[in-house]
Design a protein around this motif. Structure first.
Motif, PDB file in Angstrom:
ATOM      1  N   PRO A   1       0.824  -1.208   0.000  1.00 43.05           N
ATOM      2  CA  PRO A   1       0.000   0.000   0.000  1.00 43.05           C
ATOM      3  C   PRO A   1       0.859   1.260   0.000  1.00 43.05           C
ATOM      4  CG  PRO A   1      -0.790  -1.582   1.630  1.00 43.05           C
ATOM      5  CD  PRO A   1       0.560  -2.062   1.175  1.00 43.05           C
ATOM      6  N   PRO A   2       0.339   2.335  -0.622  1.00 46.30           N
ATOM      7  CA  PRO A   2      -0.981   2.403  -1.242  1.00 46.30           C
ATOM      8  C   PRO A   2      -0.956   1.895  -2.677  1.00 46.30           C
ATOM      9  CG  PRO A   2       0.051   4.554  -1.333  1.00 46.30           C
ATOM     10  CD  PRO A   2       1.012   3.664  -0.590  1.00 46.30           C
ATOM     11  N   PHE A   3      -2.071   1.342  -3.117  1.00 47.91           N
ATOM     12  CA  PHE A   3      -2.232   0.991  -4.526  1.00 47.91           C
ATOM     13  C   PHE A   3      -3.696   1.126  -4.889  1.00 47.91           C
ATOM     14  CE2 PHE A   3      -2.118  -3.095  -2.168  1.00 47.91           C
ATOM     15  CZ  PHE A   3      -3.377  -3.604  -2.453  1.00 47.91           C
ATOM     16  N   GLY A   4      -3.964   1.203  -6.180  1.00 53.99           N
ATOM     17  CA  GLY A   4      -5.312   1.426  -6.665  1.00 53.99           C
ATOM     18  C   GLY A   4      -5.927   0.175  -7.253  1.00 53.99           C
ATOM     19  N   GLU A   5      -7.085   0.366  -7.878  1.00 54.77           N
ATOM     20  CA  GLU A   5      -7.830  -0.763  -8.427  1.00 54.77           C
ATOM     21  C   GLU A   5      -7.039  -1.492  -9.505  1.00 54.77           C
ATOM     22  OE1 GLU A   5     -11.848  -1.561 -11.095  1.00 54.77           O
ATOM     23  OE2 GLU A   5     -11.766   0.200  -9.792  1.00 54.77           O
ATOM     24  N   ASP A   6      -6.334  -0.753 -10.350  1.00 54.48           N
ATOM     25  CA  ASP A   6      -5.573  -1.400 -11.425  1.00 54.48           C
ATOM     26  C   ASP A   6      -4.536  -2.361 -10.853  1.00 54.48           C
ATOM     27  OD1 ASP A   6      -7.037  -0.029 -13.279  1.00 54.48           O
ATOM     28  OD2 ASP A   6      -5.496   1.477 -13.702  1.00 54.48           O
ATOM     29  N   GLN A   7      -3.857  -1.924  -9.775  1.00 57.24           N
ATOM     30  CA  GLN A   7      -2.855  -2.790  -9.180  1.00 57.24           C
ATOM     31  C   GLN A   7      -3.492  -3.996  -8.512  1.00 57.24           C
ATOM     32  OE1 GLN A   7       0.341  -2.925  -9.464  1.00 57.24           O
ATOM     33  NE2 GLN A   7       0.491  -4.688  -8.077  1.00 57.24           N
ATOM     34  N   ALA A   8      -4.660  -3.803  -7.893  1.00 57.12           N
ATOM     35  CA  ALA A   8      -5.359  -4.941  -7.285  1.00 57.12           C
ATOM     36  C   ALA A   8      -5.705  -5.976  -8.347  1.00 57.12           C
ATOM     37  CB  ALA A   8      -6.614  -4.457  -6.567  1.00 57.12           C
ATOM     38  N   ARG A   9      -6.154  -5.523  -9.507  1.00 54.63           N
ATOM     39  CA  ARG A   9      -6.463  -6.462 -10.596  1.00 54.63           C
ATOM     40  C   ARG A   9      -5.188  -7.099 -11.141  1.00 54.63           C
ATOM     41  NH1 ARG A   9     -11.726  -6.257 -12.075  1.00 54.63           N
ATOM     42  NH2 ARG A   9     -12.903  -4.431 -11.335  1.00 54.63           N
ATOM     43  N   ALA A  10      -4.114  -6.328 -11.195  1.00 53.81           N
ATOM     44  CA  ALA A  10      -2.843  -6.888 -11.661  1.00 53.81           C
ATOM     45  C   ALA A  10      -2.354  -7.983 -10.720  1.00 53.81           C
ATOM     46  CB  ALA A  10      -1.799  -5.787 -11.784  1.00 53.81           C
ATOM     47  N   MET A  11      -2.578  -7.822  -9.419  1.00 58.39           N
ATOM     48  CA  MET A  11      -2.196  -8.855  -8.460  1.00 58.39           C
ATOM     49  C   MET A  11      -2.927 -10.160  -8.756  1.00 58.39           C
ATOM     50  SD  MET A  11      -2.182  -6.432  -5.058  1.00 58.39           S
ATOM     51  CE  MET A  11      -2.146  -7.779  -3.865  1.00 58.39           C
ATOM     52  N   LEU A  12      -4.211 -10.066  -9.077  1.00 57.90           N
ATOM     53  CA  LEU A  12      -4.966 -11.283  -9.422  1.00 57.90           C
ATOM     54  C   LEU A  12      -4.397 -11.927 -10.685  1.00 57.90           C
ATOM     55  CD1 LEU A  12      -8.635 -10.091  -8.763  1.00 57.90           C
ATOM     56  CD2 LEU A  12      -7.064 -11.245  -7.200  1.00 57.90           C
ATOM     57  N   GLY A  13      -3.979 -11.089 -11.637  1.00 61.41           N
ATOM     58  CA  GLY A  13      -3.408 -11.621 -12.867  1.00 61.41           C
ATOM     59  C   GLY A  13      -2.096 -12.346 -12.672  1.00 61.41           C
ATOM     60  N   GLU A  14      -1.399 -12.077 -11.562  1.00 53.22           N
ATOM     61  CA  GLU A  14      -0.127 -12.749 -11.285  1.00 53.22           C
ATOM     62  C   GLU A  14      -0.318 -14.172 -10.778  1.00 53.22           C
ATOM     63  OE1 GLU A  14       2.113 -10.404  -8.541  1.00 53.22           O
ATOM     64  OE2 GLU A  14       1.714  -8.544  -9.630  1.00 53.22           O
ATOM     65  N   LEU A  15      -1.518 -14.522 -10.343  1.00 53.47           N
ATOM     66  CA  LEU A  15      -1.749 -15.839  -9.741  1.00 53.47           C
ATOM     67  C   LEU A  15      -1.721 -16.937 -10.804  1.00 53.47           C
ATOM     68  CD1 LEU A  15      -4.683 -14.893  -7.334  1.00 53.47           C
ATOM     69  CD2 LEU A  15      -2.248 -15.058  -6.793  1.00 53.47           C
ATOM     70  N   ARG A  16      -1.068 -18.032 -10.486  1.00 51.63           N
ATOM     71  CA  ARG A  16      -1.049 -19.167 -11.411  1.00 51.63           C
ATOM     72  C   ARG A  16      -2.453 -19.735 -11.605  1.00 51.63           C
ATOM     73  NH1 ARG A  16       2.964 -20.263  -7.819  1.00 51.63           N
ATOM     74  NH2 ARG A  16       1.810 -22.019  -6.912  1.00 51.63           N
ATOM     75  N   GLY A  17      -3.268 -19.658 -10.560  1.00 51.44           N
ATOM     76  CA  GLY A  17      -4.623 -20.188 -10.636  1.00 51.44           C
ATOM     77  C   GLY A  17      -5.661 -19.158 -11.014  1.00 51.44           C
ATOM     78  N   HIS A  18      -5.245 -18.077 -11.676  1.00 55.52           N
ATOM     79  CA  HIS A  18      -6.175 -17.006 -12.019  1.00 55.52           C
ATOM     80  C   HIS A  18      -7.345 -17.518 -12.850  1.00 55.52           C
ATOM     81  CE1 HIS A  18      -7.555 -13.639 -14.643  1.00 55.52           C
ATOM     82  NE2 HIS A  18      -7.578 -13.015 -13.484  1.00 55.52           N
ATOM     83  N   ALA A  19      -7.124 -18.554 -13.657  1.00 56.48           N
ATOM     84  CA  ALA A  19      -8.185 -19.065 -14.531  1.00 56.48           C
ATOM     85  C   ALA A  19      -9.397 -19.547 -13.743  1.00 56.48           C
ATOM     86  CB  ALA A  19      -7.645 -20.192 -15.404  1.00 56.48           C
ATOM     87  N   LEU A  20      -9.188 -19.933 -12.482  1.00 55.34           N
ATOM     88  CA  LEU A  20     -10.322 -20.377 -11.670  1.00 55.34           C
ATOM     89  C   LEU A  20     -11.360 -19.272 -11.509  1.00 55.34           C
ATOM     90  CD1 LEU A  20      -8.456 -22.339  -8.841  1.00 55.34           C
ATOM     91  CD2 LEU A  20      -9.872 -23.306 -10.664  1.00 55.34           C
TER      92      LEU A  20
END
Length: 757
Positions: free
Chosen positions: A665-684
Motif C-alpha cells: 500500500p498504497p495501490f489502486g484498483e488497477d494494481q489490485a487487478r494486476a495482483m490477481l493476474g499474477e496468480l497461477r490459478g487465475h483461470a479459476l
C-alpha cells in the motif's frame, strides 16, 4: 524502519503512527494542516506521500572542496586519493583545500591545519580519516554542505560496528550536513567522458566494483552522467539519489545495484518520482535467496527484506528488476537512448531460417508479440526474397539479398509496416561480406526511422569491424551480444513505456484522514491479543466486508434458535481468541440440517474445547455457503515497507500451493487487478469445467478495503487473515467465511503465536 530528518533537504519515513479517534494528525515539515486535520503531504498514518528531492548539485559540482587528511607522501593510500581528487576538482572547476596538521603544503597547494582554518565554507569535504565523527562535528560548525566518509568498520562488521554507525548518523543529523558513506569509495569522482551526447545513464551502487560494467559502457559510446556509491548509507541513501537523478534533464535512465534498502517508504517515494517523470529505473537487487540475503547484510549492514515484497514493490512502481550486471548494462543502455515505441510488434529478420526460428521461439516465450505480416507486405518482400522462403515473421532472406541493393529495401519495407515497432536482426556470427553489408544497412536504416532497430552480434570475438565500428559507432542501433539480453532489454523497453503511459501515482489517492470505518475498528482492537473469529469478523464488518449470517451462542438451546434464524444447512464453529486452525482440533461442524444435529454439535464442540483447555467466547452458528472460488486475503507487516496485502488461492491448500501475490500500500484498483493476474490459478476466477465466472469485481473491492484497513490501523493490526474468502458467481459478491486478526501490543509486540498456529 530507520529514518531521520535533515533540515529541509529530505525526510525519511518513520514507523507508522495510527491517529487515535478524534485526534488530529500533527503538522509536518512539508505539509500544511487542513481544516479536516489532514495534510497535503502525509497519509493517514503520518507517513509522507511525496518524495523530497535533495539538492545534490553542490555535491556533484561543488565550488569548494576540502580534503581532510590530504597527503603527498609516496606509497601512502591517502596520496593516491588526494591526487585523484585534485584532478577531479580541476575538471569540475572547484577550489580544493588540503587539510592536514602535519603539512604546510600538499602537491604544492597550501595545506591547512584543521577545518577551522579553511579560508572559505566548503560545499564538499572528503574525509580520509579513520574516525569521521569529530571531523563531522567541526564541519557542521563550519556550515559545510556535504561530506564523504571512506572509513570502514561500521555496520558491515556486526553489532559493534552498527552501534558506531548509529552514533555517526546521530552526529550527522545534528550537524546539518549530508553524508555519503561510510564504507564508500571514489566512484563519484571518476572521470566521465564529455565527448558523448544524448540521454545519459545515472548509476547508483552499494558495492562500487559492481558498477564497473555500467561505467565501462562509455567506451561503447554510451553516456554516463553520475555515479553515486552509497556505501553503508548512514545518511544519504539510494532513494535520495534516485529522486535527484529522476529530476535531472540529462538523465535518460537510472541503473542501480542494490544490496539492501535502508527505508522501504523512501524507496517507494523515490521510485514514484521516477515514474511520474517517466524516467526508467533498472535495478539489480540481491538477496533473492537466504544465502544472498545473509551475504548482503554482512556487506552493507542493512536489512534485505522479504524478496517477494521487494519484487512486488518494484513492480508496482515500474522499477525494472534484472538479475545480472550484463542485463543491467544492456537494458539501461537501451532504455536511456531509445525513443517511445510506435508499435509493440516485433519483427525478427535474419539471413538464416534457423536463426530466425530460434530467436522467435525465445522471444514469444518471453511474452513479446511477433505479429504476422499482412499478405500485401509479404508480397512486397517477395520482390526481393525468393518465394519459397518464409517472410510472415520471422523473415528469412536466405542470405544472398543482403549482399546487394536488395538488403536495404527489405529492411525499409519491414520498418514501414505499422504493426512493427521493433526490428531485431540476430547475426549469429561474422560472415563477410554478408554480415558487414547487413550491419551497414541496418545502421543506415536506423538513421532514417523513429523505430527501434536491434542487432544481436553473436561472435564471441568482438573485434570485427562490423561490430566494433559499424554497429557500436551508431547511436541509433542497439547492439547486444546474446539473445537473452536482447529479449530482456526489449521486453523491459516495451513494458516501461506501457507502464509510463498509464501511470497514476497511488500516493495521490492515499487516505489523508481516518474513515468512520477506522474509528469503529479501533474500538474492536485488543492490544497484544489475537481476536476470536467472531471479533475478527466484526472488524471486517466495520470495513464493509461481507461475512455470512451468523450468531454467537453460549447454549445448545440458543444454537437451535440461531440455526432456525440463520437458515439450514448451517456450519458451527468454536470461537475463541486462542484458536487459529480449528479444523485440526475438530472444532468445525459442516452441513448440519436439523435441530438435533445442532444440539449434538454444540455439546461436542464445547466438550473438545474443555478437554483441550481452550477458552471460548461461544460457538458460532453460521450460514453455509457452498458455491464459489476460495481465496485468501491478508495483511502482514514487512520490516522495510510496513503493511503489505496478500491475495491468493485460499482454503486448506493455501500453504501447499502458495499461489499468492503481494501488494504494498498504497495501490489502486488497477494494481489490485494486476495482483490477481499474477496468480497461477487465475483461470479459476474465469470459470473452469462448467463453473460460472466468479465475481472478480467483488474480490477486488475486498482487496481494496483490506488495504484501507492496513493503512488506517497501521501497526496496531499486526496480522489479518481472511481464509477462505469465497468469491461467488459474478454479480453475487464475496463472503469472508473465516478470519484471524492479531493486534500489536502497546510496545508494538504482536500477540504470542497461538498453540495451534
Amino acid at each position: 524502519m530507520l529514518g531521520s530528518t535533515h533540515g529541509t533537504l529530505t525526510t525519511h519515513s518513520r514507523p507508522a503512527r495510527v491517529v487515535a479517534c478524534g485526534e488530529q494528525p500533527p503538522p509536518t515539515v512539508h505539509g500544511v494542516l487542513r481544516p479536516d486535520g489532514s495534510t497535503a503531504d502525509r497519509d493517514v498514518s503520518g507517513r509522507p506521500v511525496h518524495a523530497p528531492v535533495p539538492d545534490l548539485d553542490r555535491f556533484f559540482r561543488p565550488e569548494s572542496v576540502a580534503v581532510i587528511g590530504a597527503s603527498d607522501s609516496e606509497g601512502r593510500p591517502n596520496t593516491g586519493i588526494t591526487r585523484q581528487l585534485i584532478a577531479w576538482a580541476e575538471r569540475v572547476g572547484a577550489r580544493l583545500h588540503p587539510v592536514n596538521p602535519g603539512r604546510e603544503q600538499v602537491f604544492g597547494r597550501p595545506c591547512h591545519a584543521g577545518v577551522a582554518d579553511l579560508p572559505e565554507p566548503v560545499d564538499l569535504a572528503v574525509l580520509l580519516v579513520g574516525d569521521p565523527i569529530p571531523v563531522i562535528e567541526q564541519l557542521g560548525d563550519a556550515k559545510a554542505k556535504f561530506a564523504v566518509a571512506f572509513a570502514s568498520g561500521f555496520a558491515e562488521t556486526g553489532a559493534a560496528g552498527a552501534a558506531a554507525q548509529a552514533r555517526l548518523a546521530d552526529v550527522v543529523e545534528r550537524s546539518g550536513l549530508r553524508l555519503l558513506g561510510p564504507n564508500t569509495n571514489l566512484n563519484a569522482f571518476e572521470k566521465f567522458r564529455e565527448d558523448l551526447d544524448g540521454p545519459a545513464i545515472a548509476l547508483i551502487t552499494q558495492s562500487g566494483h559492481q558498477g564497473r560494467p555500467v561505467f565501462a559502457l562509455q567506451e561503447l559510446g554510451i553516456r554516463l552522467s553520475h555515479w553515486a556509491p552509497t556505501g553503508n548509507e548512514a545518511d544519504l541513501e539510494t532513494a535520495d539519489f534516485l529522486s535527484y537523478f529522476a529530476s535531472r534533464p540529462e538523465v535518460g535512465a537510472i541503473a542501480a545495484y542494490v544490496e539492501g534498502l535502508k527505508d522501504g517508504r523512501s524507496f517507494l517515494l523515490a521510485a514514484d518520482r521516477a515514474a511520474r517523470n517517466k524516467v526508467p529505473v533498472i535495478a539489480v537487487k540481491v538477496g533473492r535467496t537466504e544465502t544472498g540475503a545473509r551475504t548482503a547484510a554482512s556487506h552493507t549492514g542493512k536489512l534485505t527484506g522479504a524478496d517477494e515484497v521487494v519484487d512486488a514493490a518494484m513492480r508496482q512502481f515500474g522499477v525494472i528488476r534484472v538479475d545480472g550486471l550484463d542485463e543491467l548494462q544492456d537494458t539501461a543502455a537501451l532504455l536511456a537512448r531509445a525513443k517511445k515505441p510506435a508499435a509493440e510488434g516485433i519483427a525478427v529478420y535474419s539471413i538464416s531460417g534457423g536463426t530466425g526460428a530460434h530467436f522467435s521461439d525465445l522471444a514469444t516465450a518471453a511474452g513479446l508479440h511477433l505479429p504476422t505480416l499482412p499478405p500485401a507486405k509479404q508480397a512486397e518482400l517477395h520482390q526481393w526474397i525468393p518465394e519459397y522462403l518464409n517472410v510472415a515473421n520471422p523473415i528469412d532472406n536466405g542470405g544472398h539479398p543482403v549482399g546487394d541493393w536488395r538488403g536495404r529495401k527489405i529492411i525499409d519495407a519491414i520498418l514501414a509496416d505499422p504493426s512493427v515497432g521493433v526490428l531485431i536482426c540476430p547475426i549469429t556470427g561474422p560472415f563477410p561480406p554478408m554480415s558487414d553489408k547487413l550491419a551497414q544497412d541496418l545502421v543506415d536504416a536506423a538513421e532514417q526511422t523513429d523505430k527501434l532497430v536491434c542487432v544481436v552480434w553473436g561472435s564471441p570475438v568482438g573485434t570485427e569491424d562490423a561490430y566494433r565500428h559499424t554497429l557500436l559507432g551508431s547511436s541509433r542501433v542497439a547492439t547486444f551480444r546474446t539473445f537473452a539480453n536482447c529479449i530482456t532489454a526489449v521486453r523491459a523497453y516495451l513494458d516501461h513505456h506501457r507502464f509510463a503511459a498509464n501511470y497514476r501515482s497511488p500516493f495521490d489517492d492515499a487516505p489523508r484522514v481516518l474513515s468512520p470505518s477506522a474509528r469503529k475498528a479501533q474500538a474492536l482492537m485488543r492490544p497484544g491479543q489475537q481476536l476470536s473469529e467472531h471479533a475478527a469478523k466484526q472488524l471486517l464488518r466495520a470495513y464493509g466486508i461481507r461475512v455470512p449470517r451468523e450468531q454467537l451462542v453460549t447454549s445448545a438451546a440458543a444454537a437451535v434458535r440461531a440455526a432456525s434464524q440463520v437458515g439450514y444447512p448451517v456450519v458451527m464453529k468454536a470461537s475463541g481468541p486462542q484458536l487459529a486452525h480449528k479444523t485440526e482440533l475438530g472444532l468445525v461442524k459442516v452441513g448440519l440440517t436439523s435441530a438435533s444435529q445442532v444440539r449434538d454439535a454444540y455439546r461436542e464442540l464445547t466438550d473438545i474445547a474443555r478437554y483441550e483447555g481452550v477458552p471460548l467466547d461461544g460457538v458460532l452458528v453460521c450460514q453455509m455457503i457452498e458455491r464459489g472460488v476460495e481465496m485468501v486475503v491478508g495483511v502482514t507487516h514487512d520490516s522495510l515497507f510496513g503493511p503489505t496485502v496478500t491475495v491468493g488461492l485460499g482454503g486448506v491448500l493455501v500453504e501447499v500451493l502458495r499461489d499468492v501475490a503481494v501488494g504494498v500500500p498504497p495501490f489502486g484498483e488497477d494494481q489490485a487487478r494486476a495482483m490477481l493476474g499474477e496468480l497461477r490459478g487465475h483461470a479459476l476466477l474465469n470459470g473452469v469445467r462448467g463453473a460460472p465466472p466468479a465475481d472478480v469485481d467483488a474480490l477486488v473491492e475486498v482487496v481494496l478495503r483490506v488495504q484501507r484497513m492496513a493503512l488506517e490501523l497501521g501497526e496496531d493490526l499486526a496480522e489479518l487473515d481472511i481464509n477462505p474468502l469465497v468469491v461467488l458467481p459474478r454479480g453475487q459478491g464475496a463472503v469472508a467465511l473465516d478470519a484471524l486478526a492479531v493486534c500489536h501490543g502497546p510496545q508494538g509486540d504482536a500477540a504470542s503465536a497461538p498453540r495451534w498456529a
